[in-house]
Design a protein around this motif. Sequence first.
Motif, PDB file in Angstrom:
ATOM      1  N   GLU A   8      63.448  60.701  56.312  1.00  0.00           N
ATOM      2  CA  GLU A   8      62.213  60.735  55.517  1.00  0.00           C
ATOM      3  C   GLU A   8      61.066  60.145  56.330  1.00  0.00           C
ATOM      4  O   GLU A   8      61.232  59.106  56.975  1.00  0.00           O
ATOM      5  N   VAL A  10      57.956  58.107  57.377  1.00  0.00           N
ATOM      6  CA  VAL A  10      57.340  56.839  56.991  1.00  0.00           C
ATOM      7  C   VAL A  10      56.123  56.635  57.871  1.00  0.00           C
ATOM      8  O   VAL A  10      56.231  56.659  59.099  1.00  0.00           O
ATOM      9  N   ARG A  24      59.400  49.272  54.693  1.00  0.00           N
ATOM     10  CA  ARG A  24      58.555  50.205  53.929  1.00  0.00           C
ATOM     11  C   ARG A  24      59.414  51.274  53.260  1.00  0.00           C
ATOM     12  O   ARG A  24      59.181  51.638  52.112  1.00  0.00           O
ATOM     13  N   TYR A  25      60.407  51.743  53.985  1.00  0.00           N
ATOM     14  CA  TYR A  25      61.292  52.781  53.431  1.00  0.00           C
ATOM     15  C   TYR A  25      62.062  52.248  52.214  1.00  0.00           C
ATOM     16  O   TYR A  25      62.125  52.894  51.169  1.00  0.00           O
ATOM     17  N   ARG A  28      59.932  51.822  49.272  1.00  0.00           N
ATOM     18  CA  ARG A  28      59.524  53.117  48.715  1.00  0.00           C
ATOM     19  C   ARG A  28      60.625  53.721  47.841  1.00  0.00           C
ATOM     20  O   ARG A  28      60.338  54.295  46.810  1.00  0.00           O
ATOM     21  N   ILE A  29      61.865  53.582  48.307  1.00  0.00           N
ATOM     22  CA  ILE A  29      62.947  54.169  47.494  1.00  0.00           C
ATOM     23  C   ILE A  29      63.452  53.169  46.438  1.00  0.00           C
ATOM     24  O   ILE A  29      64.435  53.420  45.764  1.00  0.00           O
ATOM     25  N   LYS A  30      62.742  52.026  46.366  1.00  0.00           N
ATOM     26  CA  LYS A  30      63.035  50.988  45.367  1.00  0.00           C
ATOM     27  C   LYS A  30      64.474  50.469  45.460  1.00  0.00           C
ATOM     28  O   LYS A  30      65.135  50.204  44.453  1.00  0.00           O
TER      29      LYS A  30
ATOM     30  N   ALA B 384      48.523  46.795  46.077  1.00  0.00           N
ATOM     31  CA  ALA B 384      49.903  47.133  46.495  1.00  0.00           C
ATOM     32  C   ALA B 384      50.625  45.871  46.952  1.00  0.00           C
ATOM     33  O   ALA B 384      51.818  45.683  46.681  1.00  0.00           O
ATOM     34  N   ASP B 448      52.001  49.205  50.631  1.00  0.00           N
ATOM     35  CA  ASP B 448      52.121  50.648  50.880  1.00  0.00           C
ATOM     36  C   ASP B 448      51.150  51.389  49.969  1.00  0.00           C
ATOM     37  O   ASP B 448      51.477  51.739  48.845  1.00  0.00           O
ATOM     38  N   SER B 449      49.938  51.584  50.464  1.00  0.00           N
ATOM     39  CA  SER B 449      48.900  52.241  49.666  1.00  0.00           C
ATOM     40  C   SER B 449      48.220  53.284  50.549  1.00  0.00           C
ATOM     41  O   SER B 449      48.317  53.203  51.778  1.00  0.00           O
TER      42      SER B 449
END
Lengths: 65, 490
Positions: A8, A10, A24-25, A28-30, B384, B448-449
């Motif tokens: 994916e 990033v 960050r990944y 993002r996928i929580k 964020a 992350d914005s």
Amino acid sequence: MIVKVNNEEVRIFKGASVKHALLRYILRIKADVSNIEKLQVKDCKGHQIDQDAPLKEGDSITVKL
Amino acid sequence: MKRLLYLFVILSFIAAGCSQKKGNNYIRASYKTDIHIVSGNDIHGAIENMPMLAAAVDSLRAIDKSLLVLSAGDNRTGNPLNDLYTIPAFPMVALMNYIGFDASTFGNHEFDSDQPLLSKLVTLSNFPYICANVFPDAELGIQNIPYKFFDVKGVKVCVLGVVQLGIQGTPDSNPDHLKGIRFEGVEETINKYLYLRDQCDVFILLSHIGYEDDCAMAEKFPQFDLIVGGHTHTQIEGGELHNGVLITQNVNKLQRVTHTILTVENGKVTGKRAENIEIASSKNKNPFVAQIVEKFSDNPELKRVLAVATAPFSTYEELGLLMCDALKEMTHSEIGFTNMGGVRYDTHPKGDFTVDDVLRLDPFGNGVVIMELTPKEIEDMLIACFYADRNRFPYTSGIKCDVEYTANAKNEPEKVVKLTLTTDDGKPLDPNKKYKVAGNAYAVTVSDSPREDEGREFGSISSDLLIKFLTEKKQINYSGRRCLTEHIVK
């Protein structure tokens, strides 16, 4: 720059390390970030790399969560 | 008869030891022998693992006293005990001297030392820095060499060194530290030195260019017998053969090193094998090196007074504001920001502010990221950051934040409903302007914005900037200073 984590895209700052892309990944996928430093990361050829390893545009890494 | 026997012995020695003459008046070794090499990379100041490395090197030297010990660069950066020593990064140099490293190349992080410091560290090193694509101005006094020949049991080993260059054509480090130093492309540099192949039995590239580029160089330059690599912290199991060239590398901080054995026969490498040696988890320590490390760990530099607080700090916000001021001012930005979770204590008494105080306040070794952002992008990023940092709003310098939240059942901030940003003198931000914003790398990453500019690494860690900031200020007073006004709305 754009790197790939588990295939994916990033977007991340230039000069980021593996740990930044991973963080960050995962956010993002929580997924759970609490044990992030214990995660085993591999480069696109399947070699283990540590989380301080530098990344450059287009790099691709994989991590098993 | 005795004289004849003597002559026979001499002639046999010459025949066995160094016979075949090749180009450039160079005499190749003509017997079979094994060359042993121990190589580490990206040690990043891990002085705590040097006693185990020393023990491993001692064991291998017991087998072969001609052992070559090489570092593929990035010896420093990553451990305050090393990087903040009285002479920064000297502990690693001293330990490498004691262990008897034969050479290191420059990694990009060697340039985290400014020019005078790098010059000093190179001078203090008992081993050469082999790096053929780095050309410091003579007045900087940085004495690297492009290559070096080693005579290993009569075998001529040539080591050529190169360092990584980023898209700017310079190593990834603080640009200020690269002034007065010229860099050349890796491939172009190697091409220039290929003639060395005909002057040695073993040709090694000591490389800090990363695994992928090592593979590319192996494909282009099969003249190398071995590439000892670094930079990407890639764990290669033993060694990998690419186009006949053996490539080695390990993850960082001396988790492992590689022991490579090259069999040389009649001036040619006829066998290559490599194994990893566990270092960080090893129980074997060289006791003398352990004592030196202990000495370095009791670092008087940590007690150095950087500035005097003329009033006590009594909140996270005051200390956060101090950190943000350092980010802003030391990067010549207009705005600095840090996540609240990045401020590790909330009070500091009136009086001395030491290096140790800084490292306790900001212990993470976070890098610093610079971005050019519109006011809307700044707002989105700060919001964020709030959500990523367990609903705690970040601290800022250069702007003030007035934020309204809805509350959860415990009356804690839950959702940002309104954020107003103003300059320090109360004016609204210019919607048509992009502001230069500096944040610590963690805060920037979790925020992350949407933003056009994801930013770039500045080349220093945030605690280093705070140390420099306090050193410049000499006196500080943050009592009662605010950057954040928070309201819970019903």
